[in-house]
Write an enzyme that holds these catalytic residues in place. Structure first.
Site, short mmCIF file in Angstrom:
data_model
loop_
_atom_site.label_atom_id
_atom_site.label_comp_id
_atom_site.label_asym_id
_atom_site.label_seq_id
_atom_site.Cartn_x
_atom_site.Cartn_y
_atom_site.Cartn_z
N ASP A 18 -14.62 26.64 40.29
CA ASP A 18 -13.38 26.04 39.80
C ASP A 18 -13.17 26.48 38.35
O ASP A 18 -13.97 26.15 37.48
CB ASP A 18 -13.52 24.52 39.90
CG ASP A 18 -12.32 23.77 39.36
OD1 ASP A 18 -11.37 24.40 38.83
OD2 ASP A 18 -12.34 22.53 39.45
N ILE A 19 -12.09 27.19 38.08
CA ILE A 19 -11.88 27.76 36.75
C ILE A 19 -11.66 26.69 35.68
O ILE A 19 -11.92 26.94 34.50
CB ILE A 19 -10.71 28.78 36.78
CG1 ILE A 19 -10.79 29.75 35.59
CG2 ILE A 19 -9.36 28.07 36.83
CD1 ILE A 19 -9.89 30.96 35.71
N ASN A 32 3.86 30.46 36.89
CA ASN A 32 5.15 31.00 37.35
C ASN A 32 6.01 31.30 36.13
O ASN A 32 5.70 30.86 35.02
CB ASN A 32 5.84 30.03 38.32
CG ASN A 32 5.98 28.65 37.73
OD1 ASN A 32 6.64 28.46 36.70
ND2 ASN A 32 5.36 27.65 38.35
N VAL A 41 -3.91 26.98 41.37
CA VAL A 41 -4.72 26.97 40.15
C VAL A 41 -3.90 26.44 38.96
O VAL A 41 -4.44 25.77 38.06
CB VAL A 41 -5.32 28.37 39.89
CG1 VAL A 41 -4.30 29.39 39.46
CG2 VAL A 41 -6.46 28.29 38.89
N ASP A 42 -2.61 26.71 38.96
CA ASP A 42 -1.71 26.25 37.90
C ASP A 42 -1.75 24.71 37.80
O ASP A 42 -1.98 24.13 36.72
CB ASP A 42 -0.29 26.74 38.25
CG ASP A 42 0.68 26.68 37.09
OD1 ASP A 42 0.30 26.21 36.01
OD2 ASP A 42 1.83 27.12 37.29
N SER A 125 -2.14 35.96 41.86
CA SER A 125 -1.24 36.34 42.98
C SER A 125 -1.88 36.25 44.37
O SER A 125 -1.23 36.57 45.36
CB SER A 125 -0.66 37.76 42.80
OG SER A 125 0.34 37.77 41.80
N GLY A 127 -2.91 33.59 46.02
CA GLY A 127 -2.66 32.34 46.75
C GLY A 127 -1.27 32.37 47.36
O GLY A 127 -0.98 33.24 48.18
N VAL A 128 -0.41 31.48 46.90
CA VAL A 128 0.94 31.40 47.49
C VAL A 128 1.75 32.68 47.25
O VAL A 128 2.68 32.96 48.01
CB VAL A 128 1.74 30.18 46.99
CG1 VAL A 128 1.14 28.89 47.51
CG2 VAL A 128 1.87 30.15 45.49
N TYR A 129 1.40 33.48 46.24
CA TYR A 129 2.14 34.72 46.00
C TYR A 129 1.78 35.83 46.99
O TYR A 129 2.43 36.88 47.02
CB TYR A 129 1.99 35.19 44.55
CG TYR A 129 2.86 34.42 43.56
CD1 TYR A 129 3.58 33.29 43.94
CD2 TYR A 129 2.97 34.84 42.23
CE1 TYR A 129 4.37 32.60 43.04
CE2 TYR A 129 3.76 34.15 41.32
CZ TYR A 129 4.46 33.02 41.73
OH TYR A 129 5.25 32.34 40.83
P1 ADP Z 1 -0.48 32.61 42.84
O1 ADP Z 1 0.81 31.84 42.84
O2 ADP Z 1 -0.58 33.56 41.66
O3 ADP Z 1 -0.78 33.24 44.16
P2 ADP Z 1 -2.33 30.39 43.40
O4 ADP Z 1 -2.72 29.30 42.48
O5 ADP Z 1 -1.57 30.01 44.62
O6 ADP Z 1 -1.57 31.48 42.51
O7 ADP Z 1 -3.64 31.15 43.87
C1 ADP Z 1 -4.34 32.06 43.07
C2 ADP Z 1 -5.82 31.96 43.41
O8 ADP Z 1 -6.39 30.84 42.71
C3 ADP Z 1 -6.13 31.72 44.89
O9 ADP Z 1 -7.21 32.57 45.25
C4 ADP Z 1 -6.57 30.25 44.93
O10 ADP Z 1 -7.49 30.00 45.96
C5 ADP Z 1 -7.23 30.13 43.59
N1 ADP Z 1 -7.44 28.78 43.03
C6 ADP Z 1 -6.83 27.61 43.32
N2 ADP Z 1 -7.35 26.60 42.59
C7 ADP Z 1 -8.32 27.15 41.80
C8 ADP Z 1 -9.24 26.64 40.83
N3 ADP Z 1 -9.26 25.35 40.50
N4 ADP Z 1 -10.10 27.52 40.24
C9 ADP Z 1 -10.08 28.83 40.54
N5 ADP Z 1 -9.24 29.37 41.44
C10 ADP Z 1 -8.37 28.54 42.07
#
Ligand code: ADP
Length: 179
Positions: A18-19, A32, A41-42, A125, A127-129
């Site tokens: 978890d970052i 975004n 992650v945002d 990018s 995840g949802v992107y």
């Molecule tokens: P994007 O919109 O850029 O695709 P996302 O947040 O949907 O961003 O996903 C980007 C990556 O971050 C995905 O691999 C997701 O699984 C990951 N992610 C989500 N939560 C965390 C977290 N707490 N720590 C690290 N990575 C995360």
């Protein structure tokens, strides 16, 4: 398991986790373009870091795709959050690769300008992107490796991958580009 390699004088590390728990000087947010917060992650970064981060995001107002801005880390262990905006993947013919590489490059440049020694990235990018994981991993790692060759002052770059599959693909791609 931690995969670690040294490029010039920079340690590049892959970790599964978890970052928001990172203790590097800054963590990178996959934001975004309105810097409005959101899911993934945002959302996790804003929840963990508290309202001071959003207050600065509102003042900045936005960030074009491929660019990066910096705010406080609020309550995070990291002192700063670098917000970058990766591309939404629309088949690969809309400049996505260049924009994703720029998101990493501009985050690294900003860290350097601020004199930071360590930085953690999520899989921007991926995840949802909807960016294909292997291509994204390859671009992310090659951009960081190239940067490390030229900029030893950034001592430590971590890729913090949230799930095992993402971690495994990053590990495979790192093997391909480092001896
Ligand atoms: P994007 O919109 O850029 O695709 P996302 O947040 O949907 O961003 O996903 C980007 C990556 O971050 C995905 O691999 C997701 O699984 C990951 N992610 C989500 N939560 C965390 C977290 N707490 N720590 C690290 N990575 C995360």
């Amino acid at each position: 398991m931690i995969v670690k390699t040294t490029v010039n004088q920079t340690v590049i590390e892959l970790v599964c986790g978890d970052i928001t728990q990172e203790e590097t000087d800054a963590i990178v947010n996959a934001a975004n373009s309105r810097l409005a917060g959101g899911a993934g992650v945002d959302g996790a970064i804003h929840r963990a870091g508290g309202p001071a981060i959003m207050a600065e995001c509102r003042k900045i107002g936005g960030c074009p795709t491929g660019e990066a801005v910096i705010t406080t880390g609020g309550n995070l262990k990291a002192r700063f959050v670098i917000h970058t905006v990766g591309p939404v993947y629309r088949g690969g013919g809309k400049g996505e690769a260049g924009l994703l590489a720029s998101a990493y490059q501009n985050s690294l440049n900003l860290a350097r300008k601020k004199g930071l020694a360590s930085l953690s990235f999520p899989a921007i990018s991926c995840g949802v992107y909807g960016y294909p994981l292997r291509e994204a991993a390859s671009l992310a790692l090659s951009t960081c490796v190239a940067f490390a060759k030229n900029h030893p002052e950034l001592r430590h770059i971590r890729h913090v991958l949230f799930d095992q599959r993402t971690y495994d693909i990053f590990a495979q791609e790192l093997k391909k580009i480092t001896p």
